[in-house]
Scaffold this active site. Structure first.
Site, mmCIF file in Angstrom:
data_model
loop_
_atom_site.group_PDB
_atom_site.id
_atom_site.type_symbol
_atom_site.label_atom_id
_atom_site.label_comp_id
_atom_site.label_asym_id
_atom_site.label_seq_id
_atom_site.Cartn_x
_atom_site.Cartn_y
_atom_site.Cartn_z
ATOM 1 C CE LYS A 229 18.617 14.954 -3.618
ATOM 2 N NZ LYS A 229 19.079 16.323 -3.890
ATOM 3 C CG ASP B 172 17.498 22.053 -2.557
ATOM 4 O OD1 ASP B 172 18.256 22.052 -1.577
ATOM 5 O OD2 ASP B 172 17.473 21.162 -3.404
ATOM 6 C CG ASN C 106 47.524 32.891 -24.231
ATOM 7 O OD1 ASN C 106 46.734 33.681 -23.707
ATOM 8 N ND2 ASN C 106 48.736 32.686 -23.736
ATOM 9 C CG ASP C 107 40.738 30.906 -23.044
ATOM 10 O OD1 ASP C 107 39.922 31.811 -23.303
ATOM 11 O OD2 ASP C 107 40.444 29.929 -22.333
ATOM 12 C CG ASN C 108 47.176 33.286 -20.445
ATOM 13 O OD1 ASN C 108 46.834 32.113 -20.368
ATOM 14 N ND2 ASN C 108 48.450 33.666 -20.375
ATOM 15 C CG HIS D 11 25.484 21.839 -0.499
ATOM 16 N ND1 HIS D 11 24.188 21.776 -0.951
ATOM 17 C CD2 HIS D 11 25.898 20.551 -0.361
ATOM 18 C CE1 HIS D 11 23.834 20.512 -1.088
ATOM 19 N NE2 HIS D 11 24.841 19.758 -0.728
ATOM 20 N NE ARG E 269 22.035 15.130 -6.493
ATOM 21 C CZ ARG E 269 21.454 16.086 -7.192
ATOM 22 N NH1 ARG E 269 21.615 16.159 -8.504
ATOM 23 N NH2 ARG E 269 20.705 16.985 -6.590
ATOM 24 C CG ASP F 197 19.307 16.234 0.064
ATOM 25 O OD1 ASP F 197 19.436 15.299 0.848
ATOM 26 O OD2 ASP F 197 20.218 16.668 -0.650
#
Lengths: 328, 328, 328, 328, 328, 328
Positions: free
Chosen positions: B198, B224, B43-45, B136, B200, B175
């Site tokens: 920049k 960056d 079930n993707d668990n 960041h 965006r 940036d």
């Protein structure tokens, strides 16, 4: 929150997991589906924006934890956070299928009771309350500290089965763990119960040791909370056929995932009369390809639960219309 | 925790995002990589098991939030929970690339400061402390309430660049948001700084208005924090070429994702001399296909940070060997 | 809280930092300023009493973190605690000037991200929500886990500047850290932007290395979030004059502290046309002594934000009347 | 905490519920039982004092939640609080019998998942970790957020039964809810399993509908987590006798409460060979009066768990000596 | 933390409130005072930096809440936050004078129990434990949830008084609220006790209604937890003189603030023999100007408490050397 | 919550400690007592069910902490949890007698400030607010972080006494700890105050050293917060009789427990005129057997406090009708 008198402040937003179901819920309630914008950055970060101000509103975020489960989970957490920090009056997570309910205990060392972990994440992200359905075990309720409405699909499923011929039929739970729940449906349908003593060797490789209470009957309804690959179901039916000569099978579940080669398996079962499920999980590949599939919608159940929550009314009282004997 | 004297109790486990980096870290430290078992239910668990008892140990869970980000995130949360509830003495999340650091503010209404939300989830799941690199923005540090070591790749990158001819070269931040960080590298390399203003327009569609401080030079290093699709980098170089006649470009970043058509973009840039990145993100498709790619490892930086943490020594003191002028 | 329909339950109390501003806010809203009694014990402990019962009310505690910052901070924390334990329905801290927003990162070892610490103290003391203005960086928003309205003075400032001759004018941000914010005002006023690459040697001793994007113009508006001693402003103007021959300067900021010898500095600047600020900070010594000072009130901005919060209306929608292009 | 090398700092205190068991545990470990003073004020308030300083110690507070449950619970909470605020290094609640584990779900509206509530109270009062045994369901583990060692009495019980003649014997779980646990003992003893489908009409009034997997055998061991009044046990045996002709019964459980008229019931059962329990619950009235009672001590299990916890060693490894096939 | 064996990891930092006392404490312990840098920005924000890495250390932050109380409080909170986020092993706030202990109840509507609020702030900022002295009431202990050592100056004061002639002397508490504490000193000194029934009309304007237990004696020692302006003390002495003819007065307290016109008051009292206080509060203006002032240092008491805490030894045991009858 | 206009959503439930009082409260308010079901399992676990849905309601759970205190405490905690997780709008614990208020300080090492611990448990279990009466000390208020209304029985008691002849009467507090409170009643009744300097040797063995302010009078009213065994009261009266010749005694208290041999003691006192108490504690054995007992009900005080809370009105204003001089 005080008792509200209209649905004006009821704001329903949907994650991307099951928009058709949410559309049915809002249609049932006669309220609009509030817009949500979804995006994904080039570094795979999710981005999501609620399309209307939620300040002072009673907000419901609906998301099923279906494939891809982790994306849908984080999307829901982000939506809850946005609603909370956007000054909603109250935020309710509506989770028709809580996949991680299955990871509810440490049956091996150094693993995660993920049902509890995810419950904590949902609360941390901002959910004041939870509405969910068909939890794998009743104890998962206690993993949440917030108010939680644990809905059941059994009134919907039993209403459907009661239209059918149930003579000479037994109800079979493939697993002792689900036996207690199954016994409730057995009483609703007035059917005898048998229980598989399954020992799961691996996730998809199943050996059925025995059927406790097994007996001959013309027909067996095999009920489980979910059908994933369907392997368990097929083995139980084989065993019921071999040991007791049962010839006709109906498979039923709340959560129809039909993952892996489930479609092929279902279509290859010779004695299969019908596969019955609900729409808690959106599974278009199954809807198109499983020949004998019947899907009942639980949108009215979710809709009523949301309405009762919003208006501050007892969920129990309103659910009486589903079945006099099935009040929860 | 008291000051420890050996690495005996130091247990490092790795999620699935960047096992080669973690292998380098444990090799650097001379300790074993503790085993982890990963699985996924039908079930993707997710299912995960730490392969050794962590009772009383000083545990480090290393995971980069790379594609698929959400799976890697939940995997890390589960590992943190297992370590915490498995009675580890202390649990540190080591996150070489914290992708959600980019979602650090509400620059549109009703969106999520996901950098804060995910920080809270990590703490909720059981992290006592965090080691991360190249956030960041510096303020993301404050989204975590636990002790956090914010490492930098600049000593590694500057050591590499110092071996090169840096005459008649400018350093360019694409940036203004990253300008403050870039200025630190500019000082390390003793280069003048220019800054792109920049705007965006969308996630991959970038327009560069202007280059503040732009001037002619033979060579530009454009730095960056991360290169995803590389669109920003290409536009900045085009602008530097058109406006100031700069002919030779080196692209550099801490986190080299190279998603989307980044490989093609890099390979098509005519004046590109080199692309320099670190191994915080595992990107084999880039390693194989970007012709001018150079990858520096930050395994020793992570290794030293882990060692200092484990032994209760100042991280600042030990980092002196990277660069006398780069102590943080 | 449900959507309210009048301002009857809206109770505004003021700390001692800026009573004239709060009086303007309540006058704007047409509600009374609720009384507060302030005292100080002989051991320097603060004593404060809210003058009316807040049981079931929607309470706003307004306080700017101005000199003496620590007294004003604790006074606000005490008022929040009184309101919370006095059974207010909801408590909002309104902080026109959040001084500690400037301490938003660890740019030296073993210092405090005080912007985060104080955010936690405010939440701990009982604030359910925050209204503030002109935070030093957008990320400070994420230090608060409660709903927060981050207001801006730019519509007020731009409305003022638009009445003026803006021909042959550039907008200058003295700092790359503030460049992103400044660019918003640049677009509101349709002016080109230049950015100082300031390196702050000590708190009041500033060296400006360069002006990125510097160019000749007749006039420069130098904009920063706050003017404390004004040293940065003076240096930027000197540099703009020396390098580009700019002759006419307007200084502008949201938070006009004018501390230290700012008054003298402003009055001694030869080419200064005007100093424009708002009343987030009460600075009577500046109002009386800076010759070219112009103060715009932000009382209507705070008033509208409070009204929207109280009535459960979107702040964004109502702010449209300030400027069609400045909706946040 | 770092890995400790001796038991010098291991301090064990006992509540009043089961001092003989705790004495056995400390004797097993070769450490003293630290003194505790108990009193009760004339208004029925409890008073308790730990008899030695716990500053810097690794403290274990042992208490079974036996009659009077609520007094023993609050006494434990007070002892945890004293240890925590007395600056213990670490505080572990050792709860051989966690009575409230039975209240683990909402099987009626507006009742309490008391197993979760009490778990939260224990954590709130200061427990850093939990050691417990034979929880009513595995999911109760997840109600605790702290590390928890869920011990089992099965190695002790199976070691005892293996000394006996187990030919022509079946193992019976009186309840589907306990079937999964019983199946583990069935495998340890290599016995077939049968399961009662009990429907509990009221707390002491039980009706057994059916025995799934029932069959003839000479002897049945009926195993449950606890025996309170013993009503369930008696009914299952009657049914096994009536339906399948089984003639010889052994009753077994982890927690032997023998409340109500259990003593009389046990003594009146004609086919009863033996009643086997452990000493998690102190029940002198049963020890003296139930003729066929055999009590195994779990003191060594608790002792080893405490030793492993204190020394930071894996509990799993050490438990191997109990039974090679029963490692948990 | 495990039991430590040396003072190597014991790091003591001092806020700016009482550096001479902290110097005495570190000298007593034979450890260095770790450096701290203090600064204040031009907007009145505080800045502080711990001068050495605290990673893995057992850190003590010493600060008295003296004038300016709010600056000293925030400074302490910042230091606690730095230590916590700097990954100290454990952080203890040592607060010789907790001024806000006096605000311990709501004796008027809509005021703040600031003793509790500030306790929460201190815990929020990162204090794992507290050491304090002479709290205004014993219940303030319960406002802290962390371990707290409540030290007393009475052994120091009584040791001093025992060197004196105490014949024909009574001990007087100026306030029924402090009577219970005073009775302990009365027993230490074997003196009869009298109690003023003071009704405080305003902060500095006091009326003494009566002296319960008043009687003639040659000498009275009037003891209170703190002397601020000294108004209460003067009135009590006047009343004792008028009503009972007492002629000789000694004033004593733990916390000697001597604020307002206390110096003048003390110097003007005709029958005053001595004023005895400790150095919990740094009051150089009093040291220089009050003629009959005697100051006892409590540095050894703080030093021993810190040593016991660090080494994980019972504080009670070590305090025995102060006075055989004064163990707490 | 917004200001409500009717009592429709006001739901009052009662624990088992004092149902007659709660019946009086609901009768006073004209609202029904909502049904509650109580049970106890055979293992002594409590079971409780609220008899009506509380979704969206303003719920009050009333429970006095009387014998058996621990059962009543856990029962209240369970009721709070049910109300909270049953999605009540707001949950208030109404505790007429908070027995653990007496355990408010550490007057011996390694004991529990149980008043604080229990306050935390109550908050943890789900109480948003508290209403209580006659706390042992005012500081206990600060142990709760939620809004708390600390009611007093003094207006009720003084209204009763004012109907009597109070000439030549003194008011006596048996304890300096209660002196401050007693002084309030002294002012209400305009009587002189005397204070016993009691030293409690053990819980029921009391020695009175002295009566501060003792004097001859015809009659003494001895007032305490509670009468448990009554030993203190008897000793104080004996001392007043012996030392000052007082011949007539009235005993008064808020909380009349009359535990141990209190009934016999009261009946044996020769000079006893009357025993006056309120009904915060249900004590039928005393009502039937103490000859001179007079009980005043505090139901209207609780009723008004609940009404004000529900309607969002100031408690202070409404209490004015009790006594113009007794507003709190």
């Amino acid at each position: 929150m005080t008792t509200r008198e209209s649905l004006d402040d009821l704001y329903i937003f949907s994650g991307q997991s099951n928009i058709p179901l949410v559309q049915n819920v809002v249609d049932y309630l006669g309220v609009p589906l509030r817009p949500t914008l979804y995006d994904r950055f080039s570094n795979d970060n999710l981005w999501i924006q609620l399309g209307e101000s939620v300040r002072g509103k009673d907000v419901y975020i609906v998301q099923s934890l279906t494939v891809p489960v982790q994306d849908h989970l984080l999307q829901m957490l982000m939506m809850l956070d946005i609603a909370k920090t956007g000054d909603a009056d109250r935020v309710t997570a509506v989770i028709p299928y809580y996949s991680y309910g299955r990871s509810d205990k440490k049956d091996a060392p150094r693993i995660c009771i993920t049902a509890r972990l995810v419950a904590d994440l949902i609360t941390q992200a901002g959910a004041d309350r939870i509405i969910t359905m068909g939890l794998h075990s009743d104890q998962v309720h206690g993993f949440f500290t917030t108010p939680l409405d644990h809905l059941t699909s059994f009134p919907v499923l039993s209403a459907y089965f009661k239209q059918k011929d149930l003579s000479d039929t037994i109800l079979v739970s493939p697993d002792v763990g689900y036996a207690k729940h199954s016994s409730k449906l057995a009483r609703l349908l007035d059917l005898p119960l048998a229980i598989g003593t399954k020992f799961r060797v691996a996730d998809t490789d199943v050996v059925i040791d025995d059927i406790l209470g097994g007996r001959y009957a013309r027909r067996a309804i095999v009920i489980d909370d979910e059908i994933a690959t369907g392997g368990t179901m097929v083995r139980v039916c084989e065993r019921l056929h071999e040991s007791y000569g049962i010839e006709e099978f109906i498979l039923a579940c709340t959560h129809g995932l039909f993952s892996g080669n489930a479609v092929e398996r279902m279509n290859n079962m010779e004695n299969l009369t019908e596969v019955v499920t609900t729409d808690t999980v959106l599974a278009p590949h199954a809807y198109e390809n499983i020949k004998k599939l019947h899907v009942e919608t639980i949108a009215p159940v979710l809709g009523e639960a949301i309405r009762c929550n919003h208006l501050g009314q007892s969920v129990g009282d309103l659910f009486a219309f589903w079945s006099e004997t099935a009040q929860a």
